[in-house]
Every structure is written in structure tokens, then in C-alpha cells.
Design a protein around this motif. Structure first.
Motif, mmCIF file in Angstrom:
data_model
loop_
_atom_site.group_PDB
_atom_site.id
_atom_site.type_symbol
_atom_site.label_atom_id
_atom_site.label_comp_id
_atom_site.label_asym_id
_atom_site.label_seq_id
_atom_site.Cartn_x
_atom_site.Cartn_y
_atom_site.Cartn_z
ATOM 1 N N ASP A 75 8.651 54.397 -12.076
ATOM 2 C CA ASP A 75 8.242 53.449 -12.901
ATOM 3 C C ASP A 75 9.492 52.734 -13.221
ATOM 4 O OD1 ASP A 75 6.355 52.702 -14.448
ATOM 5 O OD2 ASP A 75 5.402 53.740 -14.841
ATOM 6 N N PRO A 76 9.758 51.889 -13.076
ATOM 7 C CA PRO A 76 11.097 51.470 -13.337
ATOM 8 C C PRO A 76 10.150 51.319 -15.263
ATOM 9 C CG PRO A 76 10.559 49.389 -11.736
ATOM 10 C CD PRO A 76 9.545 51.169 -12.142
ATOM 11 N N ALA A 77 9.482 50.870 -15.864
ATOM 12 C CA ALA A 77 8.970 50.993 -17.369
ATOM 13 C C ALA A 77 9.731 52.490 -17.474
ATOM 14 C CB ALA A 77 7.747 50.643 -17.379
ATOM 15 N N LEU A 78 9.973 53.147 -17.101
ATOM 16 C CA LEU A 78 10.270 54.470 -17.819
ATOM 17 C C LEU A 78 12.025 54.359 -18.240
ATOM 18 C CD1 LEU A 78 7.946 56.946 -15.971
ATOM 19 C CD2 LEU A 78 7.965 55.955 -18.896
ATOM 20 N N THR A 79 12.380 53.944 -17.476
ATOM 21 C CA THR A 79 14.216 53.007 -17.769
ATOM 22 C C THR A 79 14.148 53.639 -19.111
ATOM 23 O OG1 THR A 79 14.002 51.284 -15.411
ATOM 24 C CG2 THR A 79 15.919 52.093 -17.514
ATOM 25 N N GLY A 80 15.412 55.062 -18.921
ATOM 26 C CA GLY A 80 15.775 55.048 -20.447
ATOM 27 C C GLY A 80 15.610 55.781 -21.248
ATOM 28 N N TYR A 81 14.206 56.515 -20.498
ATOM 29 C CA TYR A 81 13.906 57.881 -20.851
ATOM 30 C C TYR A 81 14.502 58.961 -22.082
ATOM 31 C CZ TYR A 81 9.127 59.247 -22.140
ATOM 32 O OH TYR A 81 8.315 60.058 -22.964
ATOM 33 N N TRP A 82 13.902 59.538 -22.880
ATOM 34 C CA TRP A 82 14.772 60.308 -23.323
ATOM 35 C C TRP A 82 15.263 59.708 -24.511
ATOM 36 C CZ3 TRP A 82 11.350 63.885 -24.247
ATOM 37 C CH2 TRP A 82 10.878 64.351 -22.718
ATOM 38 N N GLY A 83 15.606 58.256 -24.753
ATOM 39 C CA GLY A 83 16.547 57.218 -25.378
ATOM 40 C C GLY A 83 18.229 57.367 -25.346
ATOM 41 N N ALA A 84 18.268 57.049 -24.004
ATOM 42 C CA ALA A 84 19.621 57.633 -23.215
ATOM 43 C C ALA A 84 19.660 56.948 -22.289
ATOM 44 C CB ALA A 84 19.441 59.113 -23.392
ATOM 45 N N ALA A 85 20.774 56.067 -22.501
ATOM 46 C CA ALA A 85 21.037 55.452 -21.383
ATOM 47 C C ALA A 85 22.346 55.843 -20.516
ATOM 48 C CB ALA A 85 21.683 53.747 -21.226
ATOM 49 N N ASP A 86 22.694 56.900 -20.673
ATOM 50 C CA ASP A 86 23.310 58.239 -19.018
ATOM 51 C C ASP A 86 22.753 59.495 -19.769
ATOM 52 O OD1 ASP A 86 24.927 60.169 -21.432
ATOM 53 O OD2 ASP A 86 24.513 58.071 -22.288
ATOM 54 N N ILE A 87 22.627 60.014 -18.365
ATOM 55 C CA ILE A 87 22.220 60.872 -18.454
ATOM 56 C C ILE A 87 23.028 62.272 -19.597
ATOM 57 C CG2 ILE A 87 23.291 62.023 -16.490
ATOM 58 C CD1 ILE A 87 19.552 62.206 -15.503
ATOM 59 N N GLU A 88 23.638 62.340 -19.193
ATOM 60 C CA GLU A 88 24.321 63.550 -20.354
ATOM 61 C C GLU A 88 23.627 63.772 -21.741
ATOM 62 O OE1 GLU A 88 26.119 66.453 -18.955
ATOM 63 O OE2 GLU A 88 25.820 65.389 -17.280
ATOM 64 N N THR A 89 23.196 62.433 -22.002
ATOM 65 C CA THR A 89 23.250 62.444 -23.292
ATOM 66 C C THR A 89 21.219 62.706 -23.542
ATOM 67 O OG1 THR A 89 24.167 60.707 -24.464
ATOM 68 C CG2 THR A 89 22.554 61.183 -25.008
ATOM 69 N N ALA A 90 20.714 62.373 -22.524
ATOM 70 C CA ALA A 90 19.281 62.283 -22.215
ATOM 71 C C ALA A 90 19.249 64.419 -22.018
ATOM 72 C CB ALA A 90 19.073 62.061 -20.482
#
Length: 387
Positions: free
Chosen positions: A194-209
Motif C-alpha cells: 500500500d503506497p499510502a503507508l510509505t514512511g510508517y512509524w514516522g520514519a523514512a529509514d528502516i533503522e529508525t522505524a
């Protein structure tokens, strides 16, 4: 039968697979496995397929769920495989949950059923604050608890839409988890679904998420059953699950790498919450039975041929994978037609369906070969192939 190929040619194909017959497991499974089942339409009752509520064939929809339970699988209800957000509205999903829970309570195997709670009954333009998002979640959570289902807190499009930061996610989830009566399953769905979920958890990078999610889980571990991760990244899932506190499960949603993830590395393993399990139920259930018996060779012999099939069904654009699930249901006679809510059968091309047909045969998943061949010929004829 002449089938189209991705090389823009036609090839003669004959069914060769020896079908696996659905059956109950002979031992208790050592992995929890939720199959995310789809909704079967009633095309004769449909009146406004693109804008109105979908017309559901309730008898066929519930019979499909009973067939999964009969094989020892649990059910993830009203998730994205049920076309939530893509043809199925909350009113229909709520009715589905109520009907399914009634059936589950009467089923002799007392199956586990986890149900998706989201915010999709409220328009995104109205979900402009974390308080509004929390209130929307609470409405659906209350309905699921009233029906007797376990709650899956589905990822919501509303948080990315308001550009929520990590602290906003923490506030929303802290409050919702504290509200719950029973342990919850969290839900991390990647942008490929679901492209609308890009940046979920408020983070652009996976480690922050990762940090945001693990902090959340550690704060609430006693109230968290597990987390479903659907990022199609085996290495990430393996590293993440090793960091989970004791008692919190990792439910793989990786429809590309599930065989290795479920088997595990000898120290950690994933459980399953998978859309593909609804399509490959006999192979999945019998493979899990073999795993419970310590028979790794049979486990892989059953699941290995399903992986190419799953990769085809979940090919990009991945969010249209639901069409392949419904297509196999039609080929196997668990629905009388190949019509989907909002007409989503048109979201994939005939070459894709031809490839799914081949791969399902090779994975021994066409339970009635004569029926499957006849229905495949019908679909081909509609596309001007054969006659």
C-alpha cells in the motif's frame, strides 16, 4: 491447452500435478498460522460495483473459512486480503467479522480468529489529528471485541497522511494498547502493499522505524501477542525477530520467503499471517504438520513449489495480489465465478492468470483438474484465445 507466456507467445500446456487433498492435521501444529481469506462476491446481487457496498455471497464466503479451519489453520479476518480499502468498506467488514465469529464459535476445532481494526470508516480528510485517529480505531476495536475476535491493529493510512512523527505513533499506539482487553497483534505493512503507508512509524529509514516499533513492544510486551511484518525482506525480519522480548511472536507476512522464515534458524522462527496461505492451504497445512513432526524434508517438498506461485501472485504492483487469490478459489470450485468486489479481477492480465494456473498445477494445488482446465479455457476464450 494453449496458454500465453510473458514472451508474447502461446505454449501448449497439459496439467501434470497430483492434487493435494485438504485434510485435518494429525498432530498439534508448532507454528501459529493465520490465513488471510478473501471475500466472495455475489455478482447477481451486485448493483453498483465501483461505488456501492459490495454484494457478498455469504454462504460461499463462510464455507471457504470453514475449509481453512478444517485443515488446522487460523484465520485473519477482514484484512487487506478481504479487499479492505479496495472494494470492501467497514460496514461489510464488520458484518463479515460478526458472521465469521459466529461460525468459529460453532466449529469443532475452535479455531483462532484475529480481525483487522483500522480507521477506514472515516474519510481521510476527517482524520486530521491523533485524537481523531484514536477515536476511529476505538470504534472498530469495540466492534471486534463485541464479536469475540482477537484484534489486529492494522496500519492506517491516516498517520502518514498527517505526516505523523515517531512521537505521534507512540501516543496513538500507547493509548490503544492500554484500552485492549486481550493481547493484540501489531501490523507493519510495507509500501509495496500500500503506497499510502510509505514512511510508517514516522520514519523514512528502516533503522529508525525498527527503534520506534521495538520501543513500543517493549513498553507493552504483556499485552502484545505479536507483530505481523510484511516488508518482503527476509534479512530484516530475521534480525528484527531476534530482538523481540520473550513471548512476543513474529508473524511473517513475507509472501516471498515464508518457507525459510517459518522453519527458522534453530534459535528463532516466525509464525504466519499470510494472504498466500488461503490459496495454498493444503500445502501449507500439511507442510506445517510435517514440521511439527520434525520432518524438514517433507516440509520443504510441500512448500518449495508454492514459492514461485506466491511470487507470481504477489508480483508488482503487489497490492493487486488479491486477484490471484480469488482466481485460484474459482479454479478450485470454492466460488462459482471469477468476479471480485469493485471488479478487481481486471487488475491482472491474462498472461498472469495463465502463469498462476501453471504454477498452481506444479504445486499440486488444483484439486479438481478437470474443473480447473474447463474454467481456464473459459477465461482464455474471453480474452480471444482458443474457443
Amino acid at each position: 491447452m494453449w496458454l500465453p507466456t510473458y514472451d508474447k507467445t502461446l505454449e501448449d500446456y497439459r496439467l501434470t500435478g497430483e492434487p493435494l487433498m485438504p485434510r485435518a492435521p494429525s498432530v498439534t501444529l508448532t507454528r501459529t498460522a493465520f490465513a488471510a481469506a478473501h471475500v466472495i462476491s455475489d455478482p447477481l446481487a451486485e448493483r453498483d460495483p465501483w461505488q456501492g457496498r459490495p454484494a457478498v455471497d455469504w454462504d460461499a464466503t463462510l464455507a471457504f473459512r470453514r475449509s481453512l479451519w478444517d485443515q488446522g489453520l487460523g484465520l485473519a479476518e477482514a484484512m487487506d486480503t478481504a479487499q479492505r480499502g479496495m472494494g470492501v468498506d467497514w460496514a461489510t467488514a464488520k458484518e463479515l467479522i460478526v458472521r465469521t465469529m459466529r461460525e468459529a464459535k460453532a466449529h469443532p476445532m475452535r479455531p483462532r480468529v484475529a480481525c483487522g481494526a483500522g480507521t477506514d470508516h472515516v474519510a481521510l480528510v476527517e482524520l486530521t489529528s491523533t485524537d481523531a485517529i484514536i477515536a476511529a480505531y476505538r470504534t472498530q476495536m469495540a466492534a471486534i471485541e463485541a464479536a469475540g475476535g482477537q484484534i489486529i491493529l492494522m496500519a492506517t493510512r491516516a498517520l502518514p497522511a498527517i505526516k505523523a512523527g515517531p512521537e505521534d505513533y507512540a501516543r496513538v499506539y500507547d493509548i490503544l494498547i492500554q484500552d485492549l482487553k486481550e493481547p493484540v497483534v501489531l501490523h507493519w505493512l510495507g509500501a509495496m502493499f500500500d503506497p499510502a503507508l510509505t514512511g510508517y512509524w514516522g520514519a523514512a529509514d528502516i533503522e529508525t522505524a525498527n527503534s520506534v516499533v521495538l520501543d513500543l513492544i517493549n513498553r507493552h510486551a504483556p499485552k502484545i501477542d505479536g507483530i505481523k511484518i510484511s516488508l518482503l525482506d527476509q534479512a530484516h525480519e530475521e534480525a528484527f525477530r531476534a530482538k523481540l522480548p520473550a513471548g512476543v511472536r513474529l508473524y511473517t507476512g513475507d509472501d516471498f520467503n515464508y518457507a525459510a522464515l517459518i522453519e527458522g534458524d534453530g534459535t528463532h522462527h516466525s509464525h504466519a499471517l499470510l494472504g498466500i496461505f488461503a490459496a495454498i492451504a493444503p500445502a501449507a497445512a500439511q507442510a506445517l504438520e510435517a514440521l511439527a513432526k520434525g520432518d524438514s524434508a517433507t516440509y520443504h517438498a510441500l512448500l518449495a513449489p508454492t514459492v514461485p506461485l506466491s511470487r507470481e501472485i504477489f508480483k508488482p504492483p503487489t497490492q493487486y495480489y488479491k486477484a490471484g487469490i480469488a482466481f485460484l478459489s474459482w479454479l478450485n470450485g470454492t466460488q462459482r465465478h471469477f468476479i471480485m468486489p469493485a471488479g478487481f479481477q481486471s487488475s491482472r492480465e491474462i498472461t498472469h492468470y495463465a502463469q498462476v494456473y501453471r504454477l498452481a498445477d506444479q504445486a499440486r494445488l488444483l484439486q479438481n483438474p478437470d474443473l480447473a482446465e474447463g474454467r481456464m479455457r473459459t477465461l482464455l476464450a474471453l480474452h480471444g484465445i482458443g474457443g
